[in-house]
Design a protein around this motif. Structure first.
Motif, PDB file in Angstrom:
ATOM      1  N   HIS A 257       1.868  -5.646  -7.475  1.00  0.00           N
ATOM      2  CA  HIS A 257       0.795  -5.278  -8.395  1.00  0.00           C
ATOM      3  C   HIS A 257       0.802  -6.176  -9.635  1.00  0.00           C
ATOM      4  N   GLN A 258       1.978  -6.427 -10.179  1.00  0.00           N
ATOM      5  CA  GLN A 258       2.080  -7.291 -11.364  1.00  0.00           C
ATOM      6  C   GLN A 258       1.603  -8.706 -11.054  1.00  0.00           C
ATOM      7  N   LEU A 259       2.005  -9.242  -9.899  1.00  0.00           N
ATOM      8  CA  LEU A 259       1.586 -10.600  -9.535  1.00  0.00           C
ATOM      9  C   LEU A 259       0.073 -10.674  -9.368  1.00  0.00           C
ATOM     10  N   LEU A 260      -0.492  -9.716  -8.626  1.00  0.00           N
ATOM     11  CA  LEU A 260      -1.931  -9.741  -8.373  1.00  0.00           C
ATOM     12  C   LEU A 260      -2.730  -9.520  -9.657  1.00  0.00           C
ATOM     13  N   SER A 261      -2.333  -8.554 -10.457  1.00  0.00           N
ATOM     14  CA  SER A 261      -3.089  -8.275 -11.681  1.00  0.00           C
ATOM     15  C   SER A 261      -2.916  -9.374 -12.720  1.00  0.00           C
ATOM     16  N   GLY A 262      -1.916 -10.234 -12.549  1.00  0.00           N
ATOM     17  CA  GLY A 262      -1.715 -11.365 -13.450  1.00  0.00           C
ATOM     18  C   GLY A 262      -2.483 -12.610 -13.058  1.00  0.00           C
ATOM     19  N   LEU A 263      -3.151 -12.581 -11.913  1.00  0.00           N
ATOM     20  CA  LEU A 263      -3.925 -13.747 -11.489  1.00  0.00           C
ATOM     21  C   LEU A 263      -5.152 -13.919 -12.385  1.00  0.00           C
ATOM     22  N   PRO A 264      -5.452 -15.146 -12.775  1.00  0.00           N
ATOM     23  CA  PRO A 264      -6.603 -15.375 -13.656  1.00  0.00           C
ATOM     24  C   PRO A 264      -7.928 -14.855 -13.088  1.00  0.00           C
ATOM     25  N   LEU A 265      -8.094 -14.903 -11.762  1.00  0.00           N
ATOM     26  CA  LEU A 265      -9.337 -14.436 -11.152  1.00  0.00           C
ATOM     27  C   LEU A 265      -9.328 -12.940 -10.841  1.00  0.00           C
ATOM     28  N   PHE A 266      -8.232 -12.245 -11.142  1.00  0.00           N
ATOM     29  CA  PHE A 266      -8.100 -10.824 -10.811  1.00  0.00           C
ATOM     30  C   PHE A 266      -9.304  -9.971 -11.241  1.00  0.00           C
ATOM     31  N   PRO A 267      -9.835 -10.163 -12.456  1.00  0.00           N
ATOM     32  CA  PRO A 267     -10.964  -9.318 -12.861  1.00  0.00           C
ATOM     33  C   PRO A 267     -12.205  -9.477 -11.966  1.00  0.00           C
ATOM     34  N   TYR A 268     -12.243 -10.553 -11.185  1.00  0.00           N
ATOM     35  CA  TYR A 268     -13.409 -10.847 -10.352  1.00  0.00           C
ATOM     36  C   TYR A 268     -13.118 -10.679  -8.858  1.00  0.00           C
ATOM     37  N   MET A 269     -12.026 -10.020  -8.530  1.00  0.00           N
ATOM     38  CA  MET A 269     -11.601  -9.900  -7.135  1.00  0.00           C
ATOM     39  C   MET A 269     -11.748  -8.489  -6.594  1.00  0.00           C
ATOM     40  N   ASP A 270     -12.118  -8.421  -5.316  1.00  0.00           N
ATOM     41  CA  ASP A 270     -11.949  -7.214  -4.519  1.00  0.00           C
ATOM     42  C   ASP A 270     -10.713  -7.479  -3.671  1.00  0.00           C
ATOM     43  N   ILE A 271      -9.727  -6.579  -3.718  1.00  0.00           N
ATOM     44  CA  ILE A 271      -8.438  -6.815  -3.062  1.00  0.00           C
ATOM     45  C   ILE A 271      -8.124  -5.670  -2.111  1.00  0.00           C
ATOM     46  N   ASP A 272      -7.629  -6.040  -0.929  1.00  0.00           N
ATOM     47  CA  ASP A 272      -7.171  -5.055   0.051  1.00  0.00           C
ATOM     48  C   ASP A 272      -5.743  -5.429   0.428  1.00  0.00           C
ATOM     49  N   VAL A 273      -4.814  -4.473   0.321  1.00  0.00           N
ATOM     50  CA  VAL A 273      -3.396  -4.721   0.561  1.00  0.00           C
ATOM     51  C   VAL A 273      -2.911  -3.884   1.744  1.00  0.00           C
ATOM     52  N   ALA A 274      -2.095  -4.505   2.602  1.00  0.00           N
ATOM     53  CA  ALA A 274      -1.483  -3.780   3.715  1.00  0.00           C
ATOM     54  C   ALA A 274      -0.016  -4.195   3.827  1.00  0.00           C
ATOM     55  N   PRO A 275       0.920  -3.226   3.868  1.00  0.00           N
ATOM     56  CA  PRO A 275       2.332  -3.559   4.061  1.00  0.00           C
ATOM     57  C   PRO A 275       2.553  -4.029   5.499  1.00  0.00           C
ATOM     58  N   LEU A 276       3.508  -4.929   5.669  1.00  0.00           N
ATOM     59  CA  LEU A 276       3.827  -5.474   6.989  1.00  0.00           C
ATOM     60  C   LEU A 276       5.279  -5.219   7.336  1.00  0.00           C
ATOM     61  N   CYS A 277       5.556  -5.064   8.627  1.00  0.00           N
ATOM     62  CA  CYS A 277       6.928  -4.986   9.114  1.00  0.00           C
ATOM     63  C   CYS A 277       7.002  -5.710  10.456  1.00  0.00           C
ATOM     64  N   ARG A 278       8.188  -6.092  10.823  1.00  0.00           N
ATOM     65  CA  ARG A 278       8.396  -6.860  12.047  1.00  0.00           C
ATOM     66  C   ARG A 278       7.997  -6.052  13.271  1.00  0.00           C
ATOM     67  N   HIS A 279       7.311  -6.720  14.179  1.00  0.00           N
ATOM     68  CA  HIS A 279       6.915  -6.087  15.439  1.00  0.00           C
ATOM     69  C   HIS A 279       8.075  -6.212  16.422  1.00  0.00           C
ATOM     70  N   PRO A 280       8.395  -5.170  17.178  1.00  0.00           N
ATOM     71  CA  PRO A 280       9.542  -5.235  18.096  1.00  0.00           C
ATOM     72  C   PRO A 280       9.371  -6.259  19.221  1.00  0.00           C
ATOM     73  N   SER A 281       8.154  -6.698  19.488  1.00  0.00           N
ATOM     74  CA  SER A 281       7.933  -7.699  20.541  1.00  0.00           C
ATOM     75  C   SER A 281       7.934  -9.127  20.019  1.00  0.00           C
ATOM     76  N   SER A 282       8.148  -9.305  18.704  1.00  0.00           N
ATOM     77  CA  SER A 282       8.158 -10.649  18.128  1.00  0.00           C
ATOM     78  C   SER A 282       9.286 -11.475  18.707  1.00  0.00           C
ATOM     79  N   ILE A 283       9.018 -12.743  18.983  1.00  0.00           N
ATOM     80  CA  ILE A 283      10.065 -13.636  19.501  1.00  0.00           C
ATOM     81  C   ILE A 283      10.814 -14.338  18.378  1.00  0.00           C
ATOM     82  N   ARG A 284      10.393 -14.119  17.132  1.00  0.00           N
ATOM     83  CA  ARG A 284      11.033 -14.763  15.981  1.00  0.00           C
ATOM     84  C   ARG A 284      12.123 -13.864  15.398  1.00  0.00           C
TER      85      ARG A 284
END
Length: 96
Positions: free
Chosen positions: A65-92
Protein backbone atom coordinates in the motif's frame (compact mmCIF):
# COMPACT_ATOMS: atom_id res chain seq x y z
CA UNK A 1 4.74 -11.84 -0.55
CA UNK A 2 3.87 -11.65 -4.22
CA UNK A 3 1.01 -9.56 -5.57
CA UNK A 4 -0.39 -9.06 -9.05
CA UNK A 5 -1.26 -5.39 -9.46
CA UNK A 6 -3.26 -4.08 -12.40
CA UNK A 7 -3.00 -0.31 -12.87
CA UNK A 8 -4.98 1.84 -15.27
CA UNK A 9 -3.92 5.48 -15.55
CA UNK A 10 -6.51 8.18 -16.25
CA UNK A 11 -4.86 11.57 -16.56
CA UNK A 12 -7.30 14.48 -16.81
CA UNK A 13 -7.77 15.73 -20.38
CA UNK A 14 -7.27 19.25 -19.01
CA UNK A 15 -3.81 18.49 -17.59
CA UNK A 16 -1.16 20.54 -19.42
CA UNK A 17 1.10 18.39 -21.60
CA UNK A 18 4.28 19.57 -19.86
CA UNK A 19 2.84 18.66 -16.45
CA UNK A 20 1.77 15.22 -17.68
CA UNK A 21 5.20 14.55 -19.20
CA UNK A 22 7.00 15.62 -16.00
CA UNK A 23 4.71 13.36 -13.97
CA UNK A 24 5.40 10.40 -16.28
CA UNK A 25 9.16 10.99 -16.08
CA UNK A 26 9.07 11.02 -12.28
CA UNK A 27 6.87 7.89 -12.29
CA UNK A 28 9.39 6.08 -14.50
CA UNK A 29 12.26 7.00 -12.16
CA UNK A 30 10.37 5.81 -9.07
CA UNK A 31 9.26 2.59 -10.77
CA UNK A 32 12.76 1.77 -12.00
CA UNK A 33 14.14 2.40 -8.50
CA UNK A 34 11.63 -0.07 -7.06
CA UNK A 35 12.63 -2.57 -9.77
CA UNK A 36 16.30 -2.22 -8.88
CA UNK A 37 15.38 -2.89 -5.22
CA UNK A 38 13.55 -6.06 -6.28
CA UNK A 39 10.18 -4.78 -5.02
CA UNK A 40 8.64 -4.27 -8.48
CA UNK A 41 9.48 -7.63 -10.05
CA UNK A 42 7.72 -7.47 -13.41
CA UNK A 43 6.04 -4.78 -15.48
CA UNK A 44 3.97 -5.45 -18.60
CA UNK A 45 2.07 -2.93 -20.71
CA UNK A 46 -1.52 -3.80 -21.59
CA UNK A 47 -1.69 -3.37 -25.36
CA UNK A 48 -3.95 -0.58 -26.54
CA UNK A 49 -4.48 0.93 -23.08
CA UNK A 50 -2.65 3.25 -20.69
CA UNK A 51 -2.44 0.35 -18.26
CA UNK A 52 -0.05 -2.27 -16.92
CA UNK A 53 0.05 -5.57 -15.11
CA UNK A 54 2.83 -5.81 -12.55
CA UNK A 55 4.18 -8.25 -9.98
CA UNK A 56 5.33 -6.81 -6.66
CA UNK A 57 7.42 -8.65 -4.06
CA UNK A 58 6.91 -7.03 -0.66
CA UNK A 59 7.08 -7.92 3.02
CA UNK A 60 3.47 -7.03 3.83
CA UNK A 61 0.20 -5.68 2.51
CA UNK A 62 1.00 -2.43 4.29
CA UNK A 63 4.30 -2.13 2.42
CA UNK A 64 2.52 -2.70 -0.89
CA UNK A 65 0.00 0.00 0.00
CA UNK A 66 2.80 2.43 0.87
CA UNK A 67 4.64 1.73 -2.40
CA UNK A 68 1.52 2.09 -4.54
CA UNK A 69 0.21 5.20 -2.79
CA UNK A 70 3.67 6.76 -3.11
CA UNK A 71 3.68 6.51 -6.90
CA UNK A 72 3.48 9.92 -8.59
CA UNK A 73 0.61 8.76 -10.82
CA UNK A 74 -1.32 7.18 -7.90
CA UNK A 75 -3.98 9.93 -7.76
CA UNK A 76 -4.84 9.13 -11.39
CA UNK A 77 -4.87 5.33 -11.16
CA UNK A 78 -7.50 2.65 -10.86
CA UNK A 79 -5.73 -0.26 -9.12
CA UNK A 80 -6.71 -3.89 -8.64
CA UNK A 81 -4.57 -6.08 -6.35
CA UNK A 82 -4.52 -9.87 -6.02
CA UNK A 83 -2.25 -11.91 -3.69
CA UNK A 84 -0.32 -14.74 -5.35
CA UNK A 85 1.01 -18.06 -4.11
CA UNK A 86 2.89 -20.90 -5.76
CA UNK A 87 0.81 -23.36 -7.74
CA UNK A 88 1.48 -27.02 -6.80
CA UNK A 89 1.86 -27.94 -10.50
CA UNK A 90 4.58 -25.33 -11.13
CA UNK A 91 7.82 -26.77 -12.51
CA UNK A 92 9.84 -23.89 -11.01
CA UNK A 93 11.47 -23.94 -7.58
CA UNK A 94 11.52 -20.15 -7.30
CA UNK A 95 9.47 -17.11 -8.31
CA UNK A 96 11.04 -16.48 -11.73
Amino acid sequence: MLFKVEMTVRLPATMPVAEAEALKTTEREVAQGLMRQGRWRHLWRVAGRYANVSIFDVDSVEQLHQLLSGLPLFPYMDIDVAPLCRHPSSIRDDDR
